[in-house]
Design an enzyme around this catalytic site. Structure first.
Site, short mmCIF file in Angstrom:
data_model
loop_
_atom_site.label_atom_id
_atom_site.label_comp_id
_atom_site.label_asym_id
_atom_site.label_seq_id
_atom_site.Cartn_x
_atom_site.Cartn_y
_atom_site.Cartn_z
N GLY A 30 -14.94 13.97 18.34
CA GLY A 30 -16.36 14.32 18.18
C GLY A 30 -16.92 14.96 19.43
O GLY A 30 -16.66 14.54 20.55
N GLU A 57 -22.31 15.33 20.80
CA GLU A 57 -23.23 14.70 21.73
C GLU A 57 -22.78 14.70 23.19
O GLU A 57 -23.60 14.62 24.10
CB GLU A 57 -23.48 13.25 21.28
CG GLU A 57 -24.69 13.14 20.37
CD GLU A 57 -24.43 12.50 19.02
OE1 GLU A 57 -23.33 12.69 18.46
OE2 GLU A 57 -25.33 11.84 18.50
#
Lengths: 167, 785
Positions: free
Chosen positions: B748, B751
């Site tokens: 991921g 962020e």
């Protein structure tokens, strides 16, 4: 109600409109050209940027009646359906100058005018030139590259590589 | 190739954008567009740094033909405009709609006086699911925050509805207002749970007092961050209509499946009767991950009026009802021994929630695991204020929390006269000290090394205020960045057709990050095909349930489901081949059969033996092979700590006479497992780093202390960076293989670009000026003070 005629992407359109109708709503609701987006309602974000007689304006703060007798260009007019992308559109696509794509049409309309006045802009001139258009996703760098790419293509030069630099 | 919902009215075929956009209008069918560049495959093994292909929807977005939720029309559609509360606490005593109803075109005004009662309101309470919020859907007369929706005017045109909304007169009985941070520190309590329910609210490790006593150097400082609002460029929007008891919504959501479930729950109807479609989404950053009140209000109004209803929030209405990032007040204590090793760490966070719901910004969770430290205390408390409930906003908890931690680490390094990077290396955590588990992979040392080298960190003089550029003081700072690997449940169907093309079906939405492109790429890679041979059907709840796009989890979740379903289909193909006497691979061991580029099955030890998937399928009944796989986290979470890491380096220039701060250079190095598409991934982290510039220098929601009304609820006064604020930014990825995290091998990247970058900038400002700024954003007034 007021009768107006506005030429949009080369096509004249006549309509009876309320004097309070915004240009952006004329474009989106009456003409179904939804490529022009509404982001902020206060002319701060630039998502609704179109060209009015060749000059970039934020169509959320222009009344439709103010466009009477004038010509409007929107993102749908950058290339005809079925035709090749124009150099700016190609630049945004090739350079990943868009993520969510919501700011993209306004960004390209502003850049259209920028390149018309300054066919060979520096990176700094681009950054300042499109500072009235917000992007919340891309980090802006790829948008600058997209406009540099389009400028080069329009001047008949070879645009810089669109590959990521480091790898 | 990507196909959006079948019922959509237009068919697009963008066969080769270099030649032409060929556009075919076809009433019944689908949105189809094919990939642009023919791909070459150098290596069929999973690539750690995937091909930087162009996004599949690039041409559609560049021509203005991508359709967002506010673009969808329906015959007879009404426009809804919300009336918002102008007090922050109290009760509605009267709503006078007479003048509004006199406006030509206005057909109704919905408020608590006439709104449909919802069958599932017993579910409208603080939920165990972190993203389900208490909603305000006109079921009572109570006002809990300023700018809360209290009525909705419905009219034939937007102008009529807007005029009508301006004429609704509301009278209130007001109650005293509970203020947000930093003023409202009375009424403090301990949250019941953190948004990630596995995270403990408070933790203790070792003996903090003993660690502090044994230390030679100690620091204690308080760091504060303001309330912020997500402000995606696309306002929240939906079109809702009923056909009998079936509801369809074109809704701007980050979680199609979650939205479907929540709407069904609140309306008290079966999930199958709710259809949610999101063709394109104009960003969200967390504020569209939760199903907020407006998503119920439009279908309620559609029920009340019997017509389709479009509701688009105005920008100022996005400051309250659709979440915010909580303000924080964080106290950090660090203590070190003579070797520069941490002996004690304490991180005490105060955040804020609404007076009717609980969301605890998890500011201290990263501090528990980022550095090796034997004695550590972390606590979370929150206050209750009359504001809209906070929500996850890009790196919730990590962004403000790591700003505090990495600023404190920098302060301690300065106190020790150690290089900030050397201090971090001296306290490197080889295993997760919080979970006491090994990392599934951690390439942070390599991030530090390569990042420092490319940035030129060795040229940073130890002494602050020693670099200049004309009138500007120049400084260099760095920080560690980190983000946990999150994975939700996703299901995908993969179908291999006899013509050699592949169809993937999963409900997933594309936030703008490139999810549609990535899913296409993942499926193509498993079969050795090029992405233009894969069709993705997504953006619609009629397809198999998928995860929310939030917490950097969608590629790990839905990407894993696509990977597993594709592998399952491939397994079926292998078994078909080895059982088929006419196949050259007849009786070859299954493990010996591999797939090569172009969709060729091959014997590993004898590459000359093999056949195309197409010929295998044609010979075996000419039928497709398909598999549906529901994919979720296994027991790896119990055994390992799984996180992406990185290092961020910043250079700033500060004009002390004008108070101006410029971020002249940012460089991030990231290790986040496998990177599926280098082009979209790099752009994601650059975008995240600009969010950090925004948080460090610009963003702040300002409340009027008399009535908690947001005073800068517009994009003119709520500052985010414009292009001229941004200079050189770059980011790159370290190759990192991780077979433990999930089948897709990804961690991921949504962020991690934000998290450490905020403090890297603050630390660079310290290095430039010799002054430490502990209150965000670092604006002109603070620099001049």
């Amino acid at each position: 109600m007021k009768q107006i005629t506005v030429t949009v992407n080369g096509q004249p359109h006549s309509a009876e409109v309320e004097p309070r109708l915004l240009l952006v709503h004329l474009i989106r609701e009456n003409l179904n050209l939804t490529g022009t987006h509404i982001g902020c309602d206060t002319s701060s974000c630039g998502a609704c940027t179109v060209l009015l007689d060749g000059k970039s304006v934020k169509s959320c703060t222009v009344l439709a009646v103010q466009a009477n007798g004038k010509s409007v260009s929107t993102v749908e007019g950058l290339c005809a359906p079925g035709a090749a992308l124009n150099p700016l559109q190609e630049g945004f696509k090739e350079n990943h100058g868009l993520h969510c794509g919501f700011c993209t049409p306004g960004m390209m309309m502003r850049a259209t005018e920028l390149l018309e006045h300054n066919p060979d802009p520096t990176e700094d001139e681009i950054r300042w030139g499109i500072s009235g258009n917000l992007c919340r996703c891309t980090g802006y760098n790829n948008i600058v590259k997209a406009i540099l790419y389009a400028g080069a293509k329009m001047r008949g030069e070879e645009p810089a590589s669109t590959e990521p630099q480091f790898v | 190739m990507w196909v959006a919902s079948r019922e959509l009215a237009t068919r697009w075929c963008v066969a080769n954008s270099r030649q032409a956009l060929s556009l075919v209008l076809d009433k019944i069918s689908t949105l189809v567009w094919c990939l642009i560049q023919p791909m070459t495959f150098k290596n069929m093994a999973k690539k750690l740094l995937g091909d930087p292909i162009n996004r599949v929807d690039g041409a559609l977005k560049a021509t203005g033909r991508a359709r967002y939720s506010a673009d969808i029309k329906r015959p007879g559609m009404l426009h809804g405009v919300l009336v918002m509360s102008t007090i922050a606490n109290g009760k509605i005593t009267a709503i006078d709609t007479a003048d509004a109803l006199k406006v030509p075109g206005v057909v109704n005004v919905m408020s608590h006086q006439n709104a449909p009662k919802l069958a599932g309101m017993d579910k409208n309470k603080p939920s165990e699911i972190a993203t389900d919020r208490v909603l305000h859907v006109f079921q009572d007369d109570l006002v809990h925050y300023n700018n809360q929706p209290i009525a909705m005017v419905l009219a034939e045109t937007l102008e009529q509805a807007t005029e009508g909304a301006s004429l609704v007169r509301v009278t209130y009985q007001t109650q005293p207002v509970k203020l947000p941070l930093p003023a409202g520190k009375a009424d403090m309590s301990t949250p019941k749970q953190m948004p990630r329910v596995d995270d403990q609210v408070d933790t203790k490790r070792g003996d903090l007092a003993a660690g502090l006593a044994a230390a030679i150097n100690r620091m204690e400082e308080t760091y504060t961050t303001p309330t912020m609002n997500h402000n995606a460029l696309e306002p929240h929007a939906l079109l809702a209509y009923w056909e009998g008891d079936k509801l369809t919504m074109y809704n701007a959501t980050q979680g199609i499946s979650g939205c479907q479930k929540r709407v069904a729950e609140i309306f008290g109807m079966p999930k199958e009767n709710v259809r949610v479609i999101t063709q394109f989404l104009g960003g969200g950053f967390g504020s569209k991950g939760t199903t907020f009140s407006h998503v119920m209000l439009a279908p309620m109004a559609a029920k009340l009026t019997g017509k389709p209803v479009r509701l688009v929030l105005k920008r100022e209405q996005m400051f309250g009802m659709v979440g915010n990032r909580s303000a924080t007040v964080q106290r950090l204590n660090l203590a070190t021994g003579k070797d520069g090793k941490l002996l004690a760490t304490a991180h005490h966070s105060i955040t804020q929630t609404s007076d009717f719901d609980e969301f605890a910004e998890p500011a201290g969770t990263i501090t528990r695991m980022l550095y090796a430290c034997p004695n550590l205390d972390t606590t979370h408390k929150f206050i209750r204020a009359n504001i809209g409930t906070p929500a996850p906003m890009r790196a919730p908890g990590e962004a403000p929390g790591v700003f505090a931690l990495e600023s404190a680490i920098d302060e301690m390094a300065a106190q020790l006269r150690m290089d900030p990077l050397a201090f971090r290396l001296a306290n490197y955590a080889e295993t997760d000290p919080n979970k006491d588990k090994p990392f599934s992979s951690k390439s942070l040392r390599e991030c530090y090394r390569q990042g420092a080298e490319r940035f030129g960190w060795s040229k940073r003089p130890a002494q602050p205020r020693s670099l200049k550029n004309g009138n500007y003081l120049r400084g260099m700072g760095m920080a560690t960045t980190v983000y946990p690997m999150n994975r939700g449940e996703s299901t995908a169907l993969v179908r291999l057709k006899p013509d050699g093309t592949v169809q993937v079906e999963t409900a997933t939405q594309d936030l703008g990050t490139g999810t549609f492109t990535i899913m296409t790429q993942i499926a193509a890679e498993v079969f050795g095909l090029s992405p233009d041979q894969v069709t993705l059907s997504a953006g619609d709840s009629i397809y198999p349930t998928s995860s929310v796009s939030g917490g950097s989890r969608n590629t790990a979740s839905t990407g894993s489901a696509v990977t597993q379903a594709a592998q399952e289909v491939l397994k079926k193909a292998r078994q078909m081949a080895l059982k088929d006497p006419k196949s050259p691979l007849f009786n070859v061991a299954e493990a010996e059969i591999v797939v090569q580029k172009g969709g060729q099955l091959q014997q590993k030890s004898n590459p000359k033996v093999g056949e195309a998937l197409t010929s295998l399928l044609k010979r075996n009944g000419n039928k497709p092979l398909e598999a549906t796989v529901q994919s979720k986290q296994g027991d790896e979470k119990g055994k390992y700590s799984m996180n992406a890491f990185g290092a961020v380096f910043a250079e700033v220039e500060v004009d002390e006479l004008l108070g101006e701060v410029r971020v002249t250079r940012l460089l991030g190095s990231f290790a986040a497992g496998r990177i599926v598409n280098l082009k979209t991934a790099r752009s994601q982290v650059l975008g995240g780093m600009v969010w950090a510039v925004s948080m460090a220098l610009h963003e702040k929601t300002v409340f009027d202390p008399r009535n908690n009304r947001v005073m800068n609820a517009n994009l003119a006064e709520y500052h985010v960076p414009v292009n001229a604020d941004i200079q050189e930014i770059d980011g790159f990825f370290i190759e990192e293989a991780d077979d433990i995290v999930n089948p897709a091998g990804v961690k991921g990247i949504g962020e991690i670009g934000v998290v450490g970058t905020v403090s890297a900038i603050a630390n660079a400002i310290y290095h430039a000026t010799g002054r430490r700024f502990r209150d965000l954003p670092i604006t002109v007034d603070k620099v001049l003070a």
